[in-house]
Design a protein around this motif. Structure first.
Motif, PDB file in Angstrom:
ATOM      1  N   GLU A  56      13.205   9.584  14.754  1.00 11.91           N
ATOM      2  CA  GLU A  56      11.910   8.973  14.452  1.00 11.91           C
ATOM      3  C   GLU A  56      11.730   8.964  12.946  1.00 11.91           C
ATOM      4  OE1 GLU A  56       9.221  11.623  16.397  1.00 11.91           O
ATOM      5  OE2 GLU A  56       9.567  10.730  18.375  1.00 11.91           O
ATOM      6  N   GLY A  57      11.505   7.786  12.397  1.00 12.44           N
ATOM      7  CA  GLY A  57      11.194   7.651  10.984  1.00 12.44           C
ATOM      8  C   GLY A  57       9.722   7.319  10.847  1.00 12.44           C
ATOM      9  N   VAL A  58       9.024   8.100  10.057  1.00 10.78           N
ATOM     10  CA  VAL A  58       7.581   7.927   9.900  1.00 10.78           C
ATOM     11  C   VAL A  58       7.301   7.316   8.531  1.00 10.78           C
ATOM     12  CG1 VAL A  58       5.365   9.125   9.806  1.00 10.78           C
ATOM     13  CG2 VAL A  58       7.149   9.918  11.387  1.00 10.78           C
ATOM     14  N   LEU A  59       6.565   6.206   8.526  1.00 14.23           N
ATOM     15  CA  LEU A  59       6.183   5.591   7.259  1.00 14.23           C
ATOM     16  C   LEU A  59       4.785   5.019   7.349  1.00 14.23           C
ATOM     17  CD1 LEU A  59       6.304   2.218   7.358  1.00 14.23           C
ATOM     18  CD2 LEU A  59       8.732   2.662   7.376  1.00 14.23           C
ATOM     19  N   ASP A  60       4.207   4.789   6.198  1.00 11.77           N
ATOM     20  CA  ASP A  60       2.907   4.132   6.093  1.00 11.77           C
ATOM     21  C   ASP A  60       3.159   2.787   5.431  1.00 11.77           C
ATOM     22  OD1 ASP A  60       0.332   3.235   5.127  1.00 11.77           O
ATOM     23  OD2 ASP A  60      -0.395   5.286   5.463  1.00 11.77           O
ATOM     24  N   ALA A  61       2.956   1.701   6.165  1.00 10.03           N
ATOM     25  CA  ALA A  61       3.301   0.355   5.701  1.00 10.03           C
ATOM     26  C   ALA A  61       2.450  -0.133   4.538  1.00 10.03           C
ATOM     27  CB  ALA A  61       3.212  -0.629   6.863  1.00 10.03           C
ATOM     28  N   ARG A  62       1.416   0.596   4.168  1.00  6.35           N
ATOM     29  CA  ARG A  62       0.602   0.160   3.029  1.00  6.35           C
ATOM     30  C   ARG A  62       1.403   0.130   1.736  1.00  6.35           C
ATOM     31  NH1 ARG A  62      -4.575   3.917   4.025  1.00  6.35           N
ATOM     32  NH2 ARG A  62      -2.905   5.254   4.803  1.00  6.35           N
ATOM     33  N   GLY A  63       2.420   0.995   1.618  1.00  9.10           N
ATOM     34  CA  GLY A  63       3.250   0.975   0.413  1.00  9.10           C
ATOM     35  C   GLY A  63       4.137  -0.257   0.366  1.00  9.10           C
ATOM     36  N   ALA A  64       4.915  -0.482   1.424  1.00  9.30           N
ATOM     37  CA  ALA A  64       5.866  -1.600   1.438  1.00  9.30           C
ATOM     38  C   ALA A  64       5.177  -2.958   1.429  1.00  9.30           C
ATOM     39  CB  ALA A  64       6.782  -1.481   2.663  1.00  9.30           C
ATOM     40  N   THR A  65       3.976  -3.040   1.964  1.00 10.19           N
ATOM     41  CA  THR A  65       3.263  -4.327   1.984  1.00 10.19           C
ATOM     42  C   THR A  65       2.500  -4.592   0.687  1.00 10.19           C
ATOM     43  OG1 THR A  65       1.349  -3.286   3.039  1.00 10.19           O
ATOM     44  CG2 THR A  65       2.988  -4.335   4.504  1.00 10.19           C
ATOM     45  N   GLY A  66       2.470  -3.602  -0.198  1.00 13.60           N
ATOM     46  CA  GLY A  66       1.791  -3.775  -1.479  1.00 13.60           C
ATOM     47  C   GLY A  66       0.296  -3.557  -1.414  1.00 13.60           C
TER      48      GLY A  66
END
Length: 190
Positions: A123-133
């Motif tokens: 499981e990889g956990v990320l917050d897409a707010r970074g990659a989406t700018g």
């Protein structure tokens, strides 16, 4: 009459080949230099295709692959894609799972342990707010990765746990993910 004993195979691994490779690398360290390559082409939208064929290793260009491997990448609709393929971060998890698994199997074979099961969940956990700018205070990639293995074989629990620890110490992809790697990006534009 001479009897030829076949090379011992354990967990699908030719252990004589493993030890032969290790001996060759110790005797000629320059054979340990490898350059792996991937060529990628954009298809449309978030969809791209990578072709993986040749690589440099053991002092020469490898010619063992008869045909190239093709691997597609995309994104799900929630991340602006159309689900043509898994997304690149999922491939990273696949690469980590595959590398840890093959390393576990190799280490077990070398340590004379026959395995009956090796399975994992990542499981990889990320917050897409970074990659989406949306918010640069969040990193673009995973905040953490969790790996859970289920391993069974003809060895006590302690030895199986030792094999997993040894695999972590030897896994190429685990090392790449766990330690910063310089990445040079150049672009020919025009």
């Amino acid at each position: 009459m001479t009897t030829i004993t076949p090379a011992p195979t354990r967990n699908g691994i030719d252990t004589a080949q493993v030890y032969g490779t290790l001996d060759a690398l110790k005797a000629q360290p320059d054979l340990a230099h490898f350059e792996l390559r991937v060529n990628n082409r954009w298809i449309g939208g978030t969809h791209s295709r990578s072709t993986i064929h040749g690589f440099w290793g053991a002092g020469q260009e490898d010619a063992s692959r008869e045909a190239p491997f093709e691997v597609d990448a995309s994104e799900p609709p929630i991340l602006f894609g159309h689900n043509e393929a898994p997304n690149p971060a999922e491939y990273l998890l696949h690469a980590l799972a595959g590398c840890l698994t093959l390393t576990i199997v190799n280490v077990a074979a070398a340590r004379k342990v026959t395995l009956t099961e090796v399975s994992s969940t990542l499981e990889g956990v990320l917050d897409a707010r970074g990659a989406t700018g949306i918010d640069p205070s969040y990193r673009n990639g995973f905040e953490r990765i969790r790996v859970s293995f289920s391993i069974r074989g003809d060895a006590p629990r302690e030895k199986l746990e030792e094999i997993v620890e040894r695999a972590k110490a030897r896994s190429v992809v685990y090392d790449i993910v766990s330690n910063p790697v310089p990445v040079d990006v150049v672009a020919e534009v025009g």
